[in-house]
Design an enzyme around this catalytic site. Structure first.
Site, mmCIF file in Angstrom:
data_model
loop_
_atom_site.group_PDB
_atom_site.id
_atom_site.type_symbol
_atom_site.label_atom_id
_atom_site.label_comp_id
_atom_site.label_asym_id
_atom_site.label_seq_id
_atom_site.Cartn_x
_atom_site.Cartn_y
_atom_site.Cartn_z
ATOM 1 N N ARG A 106 0.459 -1.249 0.001
ATOM 2 C CA ARG A 106 -0.302 0.059 -0.425
ATOM 3 C C ARG A 106 0.667 1.334 0.280
ATOM 4 N NH1 ARG A 106 -5.421 -0.727 1.554
ATOM 5 N NH2 ARG A 106 -6.380 1.985 1.571
ATOM 6 N N TYR A 212 -1.098 -13.526 -1.964
ATOM 7 C CA TYR A 212 -0.570 -13.285 -3.209
ATOM 8 C C TYR A 212 1.513 -12.373 -2.938
ATOM 9 C CZ TYR A 212 -2.703 -8.221 -2.156
ATOM 10 O OH TYR A 212 -2.959 -7.124 -1.450
#
Length: 386
Positions: A106, A212
């Protein structure tokens, strides 16, 4: 003579707020972003930018920067929790929807958005405490005793939005007895183990886990879960609460060896409540409008929370560019009428947690959407925003 461009204050410097600042500046609108945090931190979480949002990032001018470090999964893969049987797999080459599928930290996305904005337009340590609409503008009041004046305000201040409370009224979050664990960690902790080069969601009977890579070189790994939890814990939406990694592993006992490998390697984790909110009756009041999680907060199950905030930014800029400073309120209503049908549909599917759980449902309406060119609501459609 061209209409004068408004000066707009954006409350909140998250993904949606920064994307809005970037898209508005592209159409010549002056913006200042007010953020309550004293500084930006590298919160340990991954994020998926599917083609519908990466297409907006391309227009903002940060796609190339992100592609240098982000992981590009082979597919959107859904597997059965214990056997590993494939429920559905959607290979996602860039050619499928005309934009890439990117997974990243992020903070890397946040840094990329910051990179296209002049530092002086970001005001930190500005906690909003009040808004006053008078005449042809809005006065913002902050906890430090200062004020600011703008032609309009965009509330991009997230699920705990004060702007929403001020224009719509306070609303209580809904808890449905679910929590999430998450962690980003060094993939080398798996001692040579690897996961498939896809974004994989493992579907259990009453819980799931999404795993992931968040780096192009596969050096960093991320997972996020959804697990039933007694409602007495579900009291907040804090991303900073620490979780117990032993409880986490116990919650996924019996899952496929690939899941177990990831969880055994994970050194620590965070835990937060998954809370929902009812759809809002309206997104704007006069010269104040909401964007992203402030107006359509979503469960994380479709990876569309930040994505739809970024879409919002592009559509809002298009609506404002068409009117200049002449009809800001009308532009805000047009933006809502253009966006609400789509975001409401995504909210509902995400809440139900059924997306791509099997079958062969069409995904082009979601991933093929282009916020830069999607039709905007016409005057007769503005009742949708009423």
């Amino acid at each position: 003579m061209a209409a004068a461009k408004p000066k707009i204050a954006i409350v909140g410097a998250g993904m949606g707020g920064l994307a809005a600042a970037a898209t508005l500046r592209q159409v010549g609108i002056d913006v200042t972003v007010y953020e309550q945090a004293r500084q930006f931190g590298r919160i340990g979480a991954g994020i998926q930018m599917l083609p519908n949002s990466s297409r907006v990032l391309r227009g903002i001018g940060v796609e190339d920067r992100l592609r240098r470090t982000a992981f590009e999964p082979y597919s959107h893969l859904n597997r059965v929790w214990d056997t590993g049987e494939i429920k559905r797999e959607l290979p996602m080459p860039e050619s499928l929807f005309g934009a890439p599928f990117l997974c990243m930290h992020r903070a890397d996305l946040h840094d990329a958005l910051l990179s296209v904005l002049p530092p002086e337009i970001i005001q930190l340590d500005k906690k909003l405490v009040g808004l006053d609409q008078a005449g042809d503008g809005v006065t913002l009041s902050f906890a430090d005793g200062t004020t600011a004046r703008a032609d309009a305000v965009i509330g991009a201040d997230g699920v705990h939005s004060l702007v929403r409370d001020l224009i719509v009224g306070p609303d209580a979050p809904l808890h449905k007895g679910r929590i999430a664990y998450r962690a980003v960690f060094d993939a080398s902790l798996m001692n040579g183990g690897e996961i498939r080069p896809s974004r994989t969601k493992w579907w259990g009977p009453d819980r799931h886990i999404v795993i992931y890579y968040t780096a192009q070189d596969r050096s960093q790994l991320y997972f996020v879960t959804s697990v039933p939890e007694p409602a007495d814990w579900v009291t907040r939406e804090s991303w900073s609460a620490k979780g117990d990694v032993h409880e986490l592993r116990a919650a996924y006992e019996g899952f496929h060896p690939e899941v177990r490998m990831v969880l055994e390697a994970c050194p620590d984790c965070h835990k937060w409540a998954i809370l929902e909110r009812e759809p809002l009756p309206h997104w704007s009041d006069g010269r104040v409008v909401l964007l992203g999680d402030a107006c359509h907060p979503m469960t994380p199950y479709m990876a569309q929370g930040a994505a739809t905030s970024i879409e919002d930014a592009a559509v809002l800029a298009r609506c404002l560019a068409a009117v200049g400073n002449d009809d800001i309120e009308g532009a805000f209503r047009r933006y809502e009428a253009s966006r609400k049908p789509r975001t409401s549909r995504i909210q509902a599917i995400s809440s139900a947690n059924t997306w791509m759980s099997g079958g062969n449902e069409d995904t082009s309406w979601l991933y093929g959407y282009d916020a830069w060119t999607a039709p905007l609501a016409e005057a007769g459609d503005l009742a949708l925003a009423g």
